[in-house]
Design an enzyme around this catalytic site. Sequence first.
Site, PDB file in Angstrom:
ATOM      1  N   CYS A  81      85.971  50.389  37.087  1.00 14.07           N
ATOM      2  CA  CYS A  81      85.037  49.491  37.766  1.00 14.07           C
ATOM      3  C   CYS A  81      85.000  48.095  37.137  1.00 14.07           C
ATOM      4  CB  CYS A  81      83.676  50.171  37.800  1.00 14.07           C
ATOM      5  SG  CYS A  81      82.731  49.695  39.233  1.00 14.07           S
ATOM      6  N   HIS A 171      84.201  56.058  39.210  1.00 15.90           N
ATOM      7  CA  HIS A 171      83.801  56.437  37.846  1.00 15.90           C
ATOM      8  C   HIS A 171      84.162  57.887  37.526  1.00 15.90           C
ATOM      9  CE1 HIS A 171      81.291  52.908  36.748  1.00 15.90           C
ATOM     10  NE2 HIS A 171      81.271  52.764  38.064  1.00 15.90           N
ATOM     11  N   GLU A 173      84.087  59.329  34.805  1.00 18.77           N
ATOM     12  CA  GLU A 173      83.220  59.872  33.745  1.00 18.77           C
ATOM     13  C   GLU A 173      81.902  60.404  34.302  1.00 18.77           C
ATOM     14  OE1 GLU A 173      83.540  56.776  34.501  1.00 18.77           O
ATOM     15  OE2 GLU A 173      81.682  55.666  34.170  1.00 18.77           O
TER      16      GLU A 173
HETATM   17  N1  GLN Z   1      79.790  45.206  40.397  1.00 16.66           N
HETATM   18  C1  GLN Z   1      80.162  45.281  39.009  1.00 16.66           C
HETATM   19  C2  GLN Z   1      80.905  44.022  38.568  1.00 16.66           C
HETATM   20  O1  GLN Z   1      81.234  43.209  39.355  1.00 16.66           O
HETATM   21  C3  GLN Z   1      81.015  46.483  38.740  1.00 16.66           C
HETATM   22  C4  GLN Z   1      80.202  47.720  39.005  1.00 16.66           C
HETATM   23  C5  GLN Z   1      80.501  48.868  38.072  1.00 16.66           C
HETATM   24  O2  GLN Z   1      81.165  48.734  37.037  1.00 16.66           O
HETATM   25  N2  GLN Z   1      79.958  50.009  38.390  1.00 16.66           N
HETATM   26  O3  GLN Z   1      81.155  43.879  37.412  1.00 16.66           O
END
Ligand code: GLN
Length: 200
Positions: A81, A171, A173
């Site tokens: 992410c 994710h 995890e």
């Molecule tokens: N929206 C977040 C960002 O732009 C990422 C979201 C996440 O890591 N769950 O950094």
Amino acid sequence: MKPSVGILALQGAFAEQAAAFREAGAETFEIRSPPDLSRRLDALVLPGGESTVQGRLLEKTGLFGPLADRIRGGLPVFATCAGLILLAERIEGGGPEWFAALPVTVRRNAYGRQLGSFSTIGKAGEDEDVPMTFIRAPAITATGPGVEILSSFGGAPTGVRCGRIAAFAWHPELSADRRVVKRFLSSLGERAGHDVTAGA
Ligand code: GLN
């Protein structure tokens, strides 16, 4: 010997990543400042969270330069992410880009804008029926040469591998399914020419 995995612990879901990697057979330690990089580092985890905050803290703590050097030098990286955003070569809307080590373009906050998050089940690499949770996740809107797609949603890639980097918009995890993490850990052994997960 168990692989020694450093978890970037400046902000976000680093504790969850550490737990997942320990369950999958690694030893973990937190990376909060440059002296933490003196430990044996077989792989780096860049957790989810808020990429703009993490980027700012990477600069403030002095970790950005040394980590960028290690990543450029071939350190294996597992990113989710916000971590995927930090690795992307290009961020739509003008960046700023951070490590720019992974030849993909991402668009931030592309999934789950309304509800904030959602879960699905899909194929990730060799593994079927893997639970995938998206939390304001980035979309991967373009991939460069050498990028292998590990998972997709709605026809767009959500997980990729390129060289020693594995990166996911979702994710791994946050579910109890450790297959994706275990595959990453076994790839460390293969590439190093010895099995660092032996005895794990
Ligand atoms: N929206 C977040 C960002 O732009 C990422 C979201 C996440 O890591 N769950 O950094």
